[in-house]
Design an enzyme around this catalytic site. Structure first.
Site, PDB file in Angstrom:
ATOM      1  N   THR A  96       0.875  -1.184   0.000  1.00 32.03           N
ATOM      2  CA  THR A  96       0.000   0.000   0.000  1.00 32.03           C
ATOM      3  C   THR A  96       0.902   1.222   0.000  1.00 32.03           C
ATOM      4  OG1 THR A  96      -1.669  -1.169   1.299  1.00 32.03           O
ATOM      5  CG2 THR A  96      -1.815   1.228   1.247  1.00 32.03           C
ATOM      6  N   LYS A 171      -7.825   1.520  -2.941  1.00 35.25           N
ATOM      7  CA  LYS A 171      -7.477   1.067  -1.588  1.00 35.25           C
ATOM      8  C   LYS A 171      -7.631   2.213  -0.571  1.00 35.25           C
ATOM      9  CE  LYS A 171      -5.082  -1.031   1.765  1.00 35.25           C
ATOM     10  NZ  LYS A 171      -5.381  -2.234   2.465  1.00 35.25           N
ATOM     11  N   LYS A 246      -1.610   4.928   8.749  1.00 36.48           N
ATOM     12  CA  LYS A 246      -0.824   5.041   7.509  1.00 36.48           C
ATOM     13  C   LYS A 246      -1.753   5.287   6.310  1.00 36.48           C
ATOM     14  CE  LYS A 246       1.620   2.301   4.141  1.00 36.48           C
ATOM     15  NZ  LYS A 246       2.071   1.015   3.658  1.00 36.48           N
TER      16      LYS A 246
HETATM   17  P1  NAD Z   1       6.263  -5.860   7.122  1.00 38.23           P
HETATM   18  O1  NAD Z   1       7.020  -4.688   7.655  1.00 38.23           O
HETATM   19  O2  NAD Z   1       5.911  -6.979   8.020  1.00 38.23           O
HETATM   20  O3  NAD Z   1       7.051  -6.486   5.856  1.00 38.23           O
HETATM   21  C1  NAD Z   1       7.787  -5.748   4.925  1.00 38.23           C
HETATM   22  C2  NAD Z   1       9.026  -6.541   4.553  1.00 38.23           C
HETATM   23  O4  NAD Z   1       9.740  -5.826   3.529  1.00 38.23           O
HETATM   24  C3  NAD Z   1      10.000  -6.743   5.720  1.00 38.23           C
HETATM   25  O5  NAD Z   1      10.298  -8.127   5.863  1.00 38.23           O
HETATM   26  C4  NAD Z   1      11.233  -5.921   5.318  1.00 38.23           C
HETATM   27  O6  NAD Z   1      12.459  -6.489   5.780  1.00 38.23           O
HETATM   28  C5  NAD Z   1      11.131  -5.974   3.805  1.00 38.23           C
HETATM   29  N1  NAD Z   1      11.854  -4.876   3.146  1.00 38.23           N
HETATM   30  C6  NAD Z   1      11.849  -3.561   3.456  1.00 38.23           C
HETATM   31  N2  NAD Z   1      12.625  -2.871   2.608  1.00 38.23           N
HETATM   32  C7  NAD Z   1      13.133  -3.764   1.725  1.00 38.23           C
HETATM   33  C8  NAD Z   1      13.990  -3.658   0.602  1.00 38.23           C
HETATM   34  N3  NAD Z   1      14.489  -2.470   0.224  1.00 38.23           N
HETATM   35  N4  NAD Z   1      14.307  -4.791  -0.065  1.00 38.23           N
HETATM   36  C9  NAD Z   1      13.806  -6.003   0.315  1.00 38.23           C
HETATM   37  N5  NAD Z   1      12.987  -6.161   1.376  1.00 38.23           N
HETATM   38  C10 NAD Z   1      12.645  -5.058   2.064  1.00 38.23           C
HETATM   39  O7  NAD Z   1       4.925  -5.227   6.480  1.00 38.23           O
HETATM   40  P2  NAD Z   1       3.549  -6.006   6.156  1.00 38.23           P
HETATM   41  O8  NAD Z   1       2.655  -5.966   7.343  1.00 38.23           O
HETATM   42  O9  NAD Z   1       3.888  -7.309   5.509  1.00 38.23           O
HETATM   43  O10 NAD Z   1       2.897  -5.016   5.087  1.00 38.23           O
HETATM   44  C11 NAD Z   1       3.380  -4.942   3.762  1.00 38.23           C
HETATM   45  C12 NAD Z   1       2.483  -4.001   2.970  1.00 38.23           C
HETATM   46  O11 NAD Z   1       1.137  -4.507   2.972  1.00 38.23           O
HETATM   47  C13 NAD Z   1       2.415  -2.586   3.529  1.00 38.23           C
HETATM   48  O12 NAD Z   1       2.448  -1.682   2.456  1.00 38.23           O
HETATM   49  C14 NAD Z   1       1.079  -2.542   4.251  1.00 38.23           C
HETATM   50  O13 NAD Z   1       0.520  -1.258   4.301  1.00 38.23           O
HETATM   51  C15 NAD Z   1       0.250  -3.482   3.389  1.00 38.23           C
HETATM   52  N6  NAD Z   1      -0.866  -4.132   4.107  1.00 38.23           N
HETATM   53  C16 NAD Z   1      -0.654  -4.689   5.325  1.00 38.23           C
HETATM   54  C17 NAD Z   1      -1.708  -5.294   5.993  1.00 38.23           C
HETATM   55  C18 NAD Z   1      -1.492  -5.916   7.356  1.00 38.23           C
HETATM   56  O14 NAD Z   1      -2.487  -6.236   8.017  1.00 38.23           O
HETATM   57  N7  NAD Z   1      -0.256  -6.145   7.774  1.00 38.23           N
HETATM   58  C19 NAD Z   1      -2.987  -5.334   5.403  1.00 38.23           C
HETATM   59  C20 NAD Z   1      -3.164  -4.794   4.129  1.00 38.23           C
HETATM   60  C21 NAD Z   1      -2.084  -4.184   3.482  1.00 38.23           C
END
Ligand code: NAD
Length: 296
Positions: A96, A171, A246
């Site tokens: 997102t 979204k 966010k």
């Molecule tokens: P998270 O922080 O758990 O996971 C993100 C991952 O990306 C981490 O493992 C991090 O190490 C990795 N990362 C960061 N920078 C990087 C890079 N430059 N290269 C490679 N890897 C990298 O986040 P999440 O909860 O999995 O959410 C991910 C996305 O999904 C976000 O944009 C969030 O807004 C969206 N989202 C999350 C949820 C939820 O409930 N968690 C629901 C809907 C949407």
């Protein structure tokens, strides 16, 4: 079955990647945290050493990153996907992020002869684990059709919402409704308590009257009426207040950039800001009812 690169194996990315493996796809997985990719290797993925290695020999590359900053780095950096992926690769960002960054990536991808989709999800960690996500997808029709079987392996629905950036637009507009409506429902329950109207009675009436909405009938913020809602589980997420904040901020930025008036969105953002800065970022977003009770 496809060869897929997967970058970003956090709370959402890891279960999504596992579902692709379960569906029989071959995966090259990369995360900035080596332990995250190592976990996935146990499920059968090959561990990639970096962005270029994840893209190598992949027909499709999926990213699931924290925010627009990381998507910008991973796509537009000197060693990023736009520079490193082979022509014809389909790139799909499920993070997102802000609409402007998504549209910048679309522009850069088109110039490089690559197909790109912005495809954020709803459904949270539980939806990711159960392959029950909903994808909102911006980009051209052909790319969407190519991505459909992949979305199917990770979710229950994929909706083509239009051209570049329209997945992110859908979204944040949806979550603007959600953030505002959740606070509205919470306020009504707090007022009912003050007036001596039992929560069960308010639910009974409002769920069959004009106050009916998803925040009430699927995700009720008081324990009891909807057994699956986080209110029955000490407000453990679910969807965290930090994530809601966010998304409301992204909606506010998009409103400012496009000249749309969103005063209730601004009020909801300010309330979630106060809730999160009080240490409640990890609480489910419906838990704001407990805070509203106290500030009342
Ligand atoms: P998270 O922080 O758990 O996971 C993100 C991952 O990306 C981490 O493992 C991090 O190490 C990795 N990362 C960061 N920078 C990087 C890079 N430059 N290269 C490679 N890897 C990298 O986040 P999440 O909860 O999995 O959410 C991910 C996305 O999904 C976000 O944009 C969030 O807004 C969206 N989202 C999350 C949820 C939820 O409930 N968690 C629901 C809907 C949407």
């Amino acid at each position: 079955m496809a060869d897929i690169g997967f970058i970003g194996l956090g709370h959402m990315g890891a279960p999504m990647a596992r579902n692709l493996l379960k569906a029989g796809h071959r995966l090259r997985a990369y995360d900035a945290l080596p332990a995250a990719a190592a976990n996935l290797a146990e499920a059968g993925a090959a561990v990639a050493s970096g962005i270029a290695d994840a893209a190598r020999a992949s027909q499709i590359v999926i990213t699931m990153l924290p925010s627009g900053k990381e998507s910008r780095d991973v796509y537009l950096g000197a060693q990023g996907l736009i520079a490193m992926a082979a022509k014809g690769t389909l790139l799909i960002d499920c993070s997102t992020i802000d609409v402007a960054t998504a549209r910048d990536i679309h522009g850069a991808a088109a110039k490089a002869g690559l197909d790109f989709l912005d495809a954020p999800v709803s459904g949270g960690v539980a939806g990711a684990a159960a392959a029950a996500l909903t994808f909102m997808v911006g980009g051209n029709e052909n790319s969407f059709r190519q991505g459909e079987p992949i979305f199917k392996a990770m979710g229950k629905a994929a909706i083509h919402t239009g051209g570049p950036g329209n997945g992110q637009a859908a979204k944040i507009c949806n979550n603007l409704i959600l953030g505002i409506s959740m606070i509205g429902v919470c306020e009504a329950f707090v007022l009912a308590e003050r007036l001596g109207l039992p929560a069960a009675t308010l639910f009974d009436v409002a769920s069959r009257a004009s106050g009916q909405c998803w925040s009430l009938t699927s995700y009720c913020p008081v324990p009891g009426p909807v057994p699956s809602s986080p209110a029955n589980n000490a407000y453990r997420p679910g969807f965290s207040a930090a994530m809601m904040l966010k998304d409301l901020k992204l909606a506010g930025e998009a409103a400012a950039a496009s000249g749309a008036s969103t005063p209730l969105g601004a009020a909801a953002t300010s309330l979630y800001e106060r809730f999160v800065s009080g240490g409640k970022g990890g609480v489910d977003f419906s838990g704001i009812i407990e805070w509203l009770r106290k500030v009342a």
